[in-house]
Design a protein around this motif. Sequence first.
Motif, mmCIF file in Angstrom:
data_model
loop_
_atom_site.group_PDB
_atom_site.id
_atom_site.type_symbol
_atom_site.label_atom_id
_atom_site.label_comp_id
_atom_site.label_asym_id
_atom_site.label_seq_id
_atom_site.Cartn_x
_atom_site.Cartn_y
_atom_site.Cartn_z
ATOM 1 N N PRO A 124 75.831 32.816 20.102
ATOM 2 C CA PRO A 124 75.179 32.653 21.405
ATOM 3 C C PRO A 124 75.050 33.992 22.127
ATOM 4 C CG PRO A 124 76.976 31.057 21.120
ATOM 5 C CD PRO A 124 77.096 32.065 20.019
ATOM 6 N N THR B 245 70.349 27.498 20.629
ATOM 7 C CA THR B 245 70.102 28.065 21.949
ATOM 8 C C THR B 245 68.650 27.838 22.288
ATOM 9 O OG1 THR B 245 71.800 29.800 21.828
ATOM 10 C CG2 THR B 245 69.963 30.187 23.303
ATOM 11 N N TYR C 108 72.697 26.122 25.838
ATOM 12 C CA TYR C 108 73.370 26.258 24.553
ATOM 13 C C TYR C 108 73.882 24.888 24.116
ATOM 14 C CZ TYR C 108 73.561 31.024 26.420
ATOM 15 O OH TYR C 108 73.251 32.231 26.987
#
Length: 217
Positions: free
Chosen positions: A131, A154, A198
């Motif tokens: 991420p 994401t 996310y």
Amino acid sequence: MPMVPVVQVFRADLPAGVVPFPEGADVLQVLWCPFTHEFPASPWPLVFWRDSAAVQAVLPAPPTDPAATRWQVPAPCVVYPERVTEYPNWDLPEDLADEWRDDFRRLKAAIPPHAYSDFAEAPGTKLGGYPSWFTGEGWVDCEGCGGRMDHLLTVASWECDGGSWHIWLPLEDRDEDGGRAVPVDPTGLDLGSLGSVYLFECRACPDRPFAHWWDCC
């Protein structure tokens, strides 16, 4: 209230090993409610793993709610998956960060104004990988087994920014002079000051529960 389709990918279109699909599923679909919810203050996503052979009637176009927050409804896009190699930035272990500090300085001096963070994590919407946090790590623990969930997806407002496109923008998206030939926000999303949503899943639990986090700059 109709959910908004955000991402749909077929296993056959992905490079091998990017994300493990559950047995019997060959399509990953992510939808969300296109309104800002309570903490984490973002659209509220849902994850579906499907068998495309079992899908019956398909609507010509997904329904939308006229009251939906327009910048949380993505414009239709075709996805061309490409595998890239990336490295942890925020998630880099502290001992390695200390050990490589001099290497980071040499990298920045060799290719100004870029730092290690510009090369580490691929920006934009992506499956798997690390991420790209804005303000700090937002890993989620599984409520079932207590283990840290894996990063699944994401969904980003922009595919790259004014600096990262020099490194990460595909060659086919550049003009003949090497400049940017495509918009950095093809989906039209704006997830709170150019933020990202996310999605995480627990691959240790048989039902693969998921959770999400939201972060912005």
